[in-house]
Scaffold this active site. Sequence first.
Site, PDB file in Angstrom:
ATOM      1  N   ARG A   1     130.631  12.083  83.219  1.00 48.20           N
ATOM      2  CA  ARG A   1     130.824  11.398  84.500  1.00 48.20           C
ATOM      3  C   ARG A   1     131.585  12.253  85.495  1.00 48.20           C
ATOM      4  O   ARG A   1     131.276  12.267  86.677  1.00 48.20           O
ATOM      5  CB  ARG A   1     131.619  10.099  84.286  1.00 48.20           C
ATOM      6  CG  ARG A   1     130.813   9.005  83.710  1.00 48.20           C
ATOM      7  CD  ARG A   1     131.728   7.882  83.258  1.00 48.20           C
ATOM      8  NE  ARG A   1     130.918   6.834  82.675  1.00 48.20           N
ATOM      9  CZ  ARG A   1     130.491   5.768  83.332  1.00 48.20           C
ATOM     10  NH1 ARG A   1     130.825   5.573  84.585  1.00 48.20           N
ATOM     11  NH2 ARG A   1     129.742   4.878  82.736  1.00 48.20           N
TER      12      ARG A   1
ATOM     13  N   TYR B   1     125.717  10.900  72.004  1.00 53.64           N
ATOM     14  CA  TYR B   1     124.845  11.938  72.578  1.00 53.64           C
ATOM     15  C   TYR B   1     125.664  13.152  73.016  1.00 53.64           C
ATOM     16  O   TYR B   1     126.847  13.030  73.313  1.00 53.64           O
ATOM     17  CB  TYR B   1     123.967  11.403  73.719  1.00 53.64           C
ATOM     18  CG  TYR B   1     124.645  10.677  74.852  1.00 53.64           C
ATOM     19  CD1 TYR B   1     125.220  11.360  75.916  1.00 53.64           C
ATOM     20  CD2 TYR B   1     124.663   9.283  74.891  1.00 53.64           C
ATOM     21  CE1 TYR B   1     125.796  10.674  76.983  1.00 53.64           C
ATOM     22  CE2 TYR B   1     125.251   8.592  75.953  1.00 53.64           C
ATOM     23  CZ  TYR B   1     125.805   9.300  76.996  1.00 53.64           C
ATOM     24  OH  TYR B   1     126.378   8.623  78.045  1.00 53.64           O
TER      25      TYR B   1
ATOM     26  N   ASP C   1     128.205  -1.374  91.818  1.00 53.49           N
ATOM     27  CA  ASP C   1     128.820  -2.461  91.045  1.00 53.49           C
ATOM     28  C   ASP C   1     129.426  -3.541  91.936  1.00 53.49           C
ATOM     29  O   ASP C   1     129.577  -4.676  91.505  1.00 53.49           O
ATOM     30  CB  ASP C   1     129.923  -1.907  90.129  1.00 53.49           C
ATOM     31  CG  ASP C   1     129.367  -1.414  88.805  1.00 53.49           C
ATOM     32  OD1 ASP C   1     128.137  -1.308  88.677  1.00 53.49           O
ATOM     33  OD2 ASP C   1     130.176  -1.131  87.897  1.00 53.49           O
TER      34      ASP C   1
HETATM   35  C1  LIG Z   1     130.466   1.448  78.581  1.00 52.04           C
HETATM   36  C2  LIG Z   1     129.651   1.689  79.826  1.00 52.04           C
HETATM   37  C3  LIG Z   1     128.593   2.571  79.781  1.00 52.04           C
HETATM   38  C4  LIG Z   1     127.801   2.771  80.914  1.00 52.04           C
HETATM   39  N1  LIG Z   1     126.766   3.662  80.833  1.00 52.04           N
HETATM   40  C5  LIG Z   1     125.979   3.856  81.919  1.00 52.04           C
HETATM   41  C6  LIG Z   1     124.900   4.792  81.860  1.00 52.04           C
HETATM   42  O1  LIG Z   1     124.690   5.454  80.829  1.00 52.04           O
HETATM   43  N2  LIG Z   1     124.124   4.954  82.972  1.00 52.04           N
HETATM   44  C7  LIG Z   1     124.357   4.247  84.121  1.00 52.04           C
HETATM   45  O2  LIG Z   1     123.612   4.437  85.096  1.00 52.04           O
HETATM   46  N3  LIG Z   1     125.388   3.370  84.210  1.00 52.04           N
HETATM   47  C8  LIG Z   1     126.206   3.173  83.151  1.00 52.04           C
HETATM   48  N4  LIG Z   1     127.262   2.310  83.241  1.00 52.04           N
HETATM   49  C9  LIG Z   1     127.514   1.604  84.513  1.00 52.04           C
HETATM   50  C10 LIG Z   1     128.212   2.530  85.523  1.00 52.04           C
HETATM   51  O3  LIG Z   1     129.377   3.072  84.953  1.00 52.04           O
HETATM   52  C11 LIG Z   1     128.592   1.764  86.782  1.00 52.04           C
HETATM   53  O4  LIG Z   1     127.540   0.918  87.163  1.00 52.04           O
HETATM   54  C12 LIG Z   1     128.865   2.732  87.932  1.00 52.04           C
HETATM   55  O5  LIG Z   1     129.876   3.622  87.571  1.00 52.04           O
HETATM   56  C13 LIG Z   1     129.258   1.948  89.192  1.00 52.04           C
HETATM   57  O6  LIG Z   1     129.604   2.860  90.209  1.00 52.04           O
HETATM   58  P1  LIG Z   1     130.241   2.320  91.567  1.00 52.04           P
HETATM   59  O7  LIG Z   1     130.516   3.536  92.376  1.00 52.04           O
HETATM   60  O8  LIG Z   1     129.419   1.240  92.121  1.00 52.04           O
HETATM   61  O9  LIG Z   1     131.623   1.630  91.129  1.00 52.04           O
HETATM   62  P2  LIG Z   1     132.932   2.284  90.524  1.00 52.04           P
HETATM   63  O10 LIG Z   1     132.607   3.418  89.628  1.00 52.04           O
HETATM   64  O11 LIG Z   1     133.723   1.156  89.944  1.00 52.04           O
HETATM   65  O12 LIG Z   1     133.685   2.880  91.786  1.00 52.04           O
HETATM   66  C14 LIG Z   1     134.377   2.048  92.681  1.00 52.04           C
HETATM   67  C15 LIG Z   1     135.410   2.903  93.401  1.00 52.04           C
HETATM   68  O13 LIG Z   1     136.023   2.112  94.408  1.00 52.04           O
HETATM   69  C16 LIG Z   1     137.414   2.321  94.392  1.00 52.04           C
HETATM   70  N5  LIG Z   1     138.034   1.111  94.950  1.00 52.04           N
HETATM   71  C17 LIG Z   1     138.100  -0.125  94.408  1.00 52.04           C
HETATM   72  N6  LIG Z   1     138.717  -0.972  95.240  1.00 52.04           N
HETATM   73  C18 LIG Z   1     139.044  -0.264  96.351  1.00 52.04           C
HETATM   74  C19 LIG Z   1     139.707  -0.607  97.579  1.00 52.04           C
HETATM   75  N7  LIG Z   1     140.149  -1.845  97.825  1.00 52.04           N
HETATM   76  N8  LIG Z   1     139.893   0.369  98.512  1.00 52.04           N
HETATM   77  C20 LIG Z   1     139.439   1.641  98.295  1.00 52.04           C
HETATM   78  N9  LIG Z   1     138.815   2.010  97.131  1.00 52.04           N
HETATM   79  C21 LIG Z   1     138.605   1.065  96.183  1.00 52.04           C
HETATM   80  C22 LIG Z   1     137.739   2.541  92.918  1.00 52.04           C
HETATM   81  O14 LIG Z   1     138.967   3.230  92.766  1.00 52.04           O
HETATM   82  C23 LIG Z   1     136.538   3.375  92.481  1.00 52.04           C
HETATM   83  O15 LIG Z   1     136.735   4.748  92.669  1.00 52.04           O
HETATM   84  C24 LIG Z   1     128.078   2.075  82.118  1.00 52.04           C
HETATM   85  C25 LIG Z   1     129.153   1.200  82.175  1.00 52.04           C
HETATM   86  C26 LIG Z   1     129.930   1.003  81.046  1.00 52.04           C
HETATM   87  C27 LIG Z   1     131.082   0.051  81.138  1.00 52.04           C
END
Ligand SMILES: Cc1cc2nc3c(=O)[nH]c(=O)nc-3n(C[C@H](O)[C@H](O)[C@H](O)COP(=O)(O)OP(=O)(O)OC[C@H]3O[C@@H](n4cnc5c(N)ncnc54)[C@H](O)[C@@H]3O)c2cc1C
Length: 411
Positions: free
Chosen positions: A106, A217, A294
Amino acid sequence: LTAQKLLIVGGGIGGLGAALAAGRRGFDVTVLERAPEFVEIGAGLQLAPNATRVLKGLGVLDSVLDVGVLPDRLVLASAISGDELTSLDLRDFDQLYGGPYVVIHRSDLLSILYQACVSEPNIELRPGQAVVEVNPMSSTGGGVHVRCADGSEHFADALVGADGLRSTVRTLVDQSEPIFSGYVAYRGALPLEQVAAPTTTNDVMAFIGPGIHFVQYPLRRHTLYNQVAVFRSQRWLDGRDDWGTPEELDERFVPACDHVRTALSSIQRNARWPMYDREPLDNWRAGRSVLLGDAAHPMLQYLAQGACQALQDGSALAQSLATARETGSEVEWALETYQQQRIEPTARVQRHARIWGELWHADGLLESLRDVYLRDRDPADQRFVAPIYSHPPATESDQAARNLAGSTGNR
Ligand SMILES: Cc1cc2nc3c(=O)[nH]c(=O)nc-3n(C[C@H](O)[C@H](O)[C@H](O)COP(=O)(O)OP(=O)(O)OC[C@H]3O[C@@H](n4cnc5c(N)ncnc54)[C@H](O)[C@@H]3O)c2cc1C
């Protein structure tokens, strides 16, 4: 008002992917990230072709391939007997879907996206900015306005909430809490030589069993190895306070085969991840703000699609904004077009991920029926994954946005 300046709240994979997609299309982008630096956790990520096509479009796929691994197969095996149940051949994915299947650390992916953003002069990355208040339409000039915990304020034409599972921006459209699945994960990437029982094949292995699964993996040019152990917390179901602990992890994996139990001895135990999702929403937009990744559609990880869908969101959003600019359409039109394209496919993956989890963790008759089906399955059969991996060809979504612009006019 057409959008030129975007504020993105959250600098995870979704936020930085969206920033790069919009920045490459000439928008002025500011990313506000709560953490003091742009970082990801030390674990692996599977990227299916629907994500690698986006990364190719962003011009970063070569960097991803340079540090990632191209696995040969996705293998489902019994966590109890260790026997292989079925597999999916990944080697022809470039031809089949226009993008490879890659596994990557990641933090490697985040740092590739980060460096690409840094090299775009119109993208500003602001760590240490926790957004605490969001106004989707500011009183001055009709744009959006946010306030951060340090009192700083930011204005823009449009706002993107990419702030993850417990999104602040999402509270504009939904006040519900995330839903705990009752499952807990332990995970992490280790140097290959520290792993108790790595598999010898170049595969993504998922050992599935009643209430448990274990994923393995290779990562980072085969120098690191990723492991994920997931279990249903009986102690949580029983209302105990000491649920999801390393002791419960060991208890729950007692029925597993020797390979899985040996591998479990080298899983990282210093942090646990209770697994949450939410019900799909039918609206991600409030005024000139919209959700992504997310924040919009948190899903259980069984289809390995959360980050893939987040990358697709960013690409679709940037396309809609660019189409709006070309056609002189309003910001609201662009955000609406984006959500019309993305809500239905992401909701489907959210729902399917739950069902997939139930199948992985089945016991009794359902487990036996599943195994009979899986053992007979043709590894070349792509029916379950094709709708996700092939959706949508980039040019099609571009065309869909144009068609919508033509049919709805400049609203
Ligand atoms: C065990 C596990 C395995 C997974 N494996 C996979 C996989 O193999 N392939 C895949 O595609 N997905 C996988 N996922 C899902 C994936 O990790 C998430 O869907 C993805 O990381 C979401 O990214 P995002 O940027 O939407 O959210 P996040 O990664 O949660 O990023 C949100 C960001 O916003 C910031 N933030 C939050 N609130 C605020 C605020 N108020 N002000 C400013 N910043 C803020 C946080 O600090 C963070 O940096 C897995 C999840 C899990 C739990």
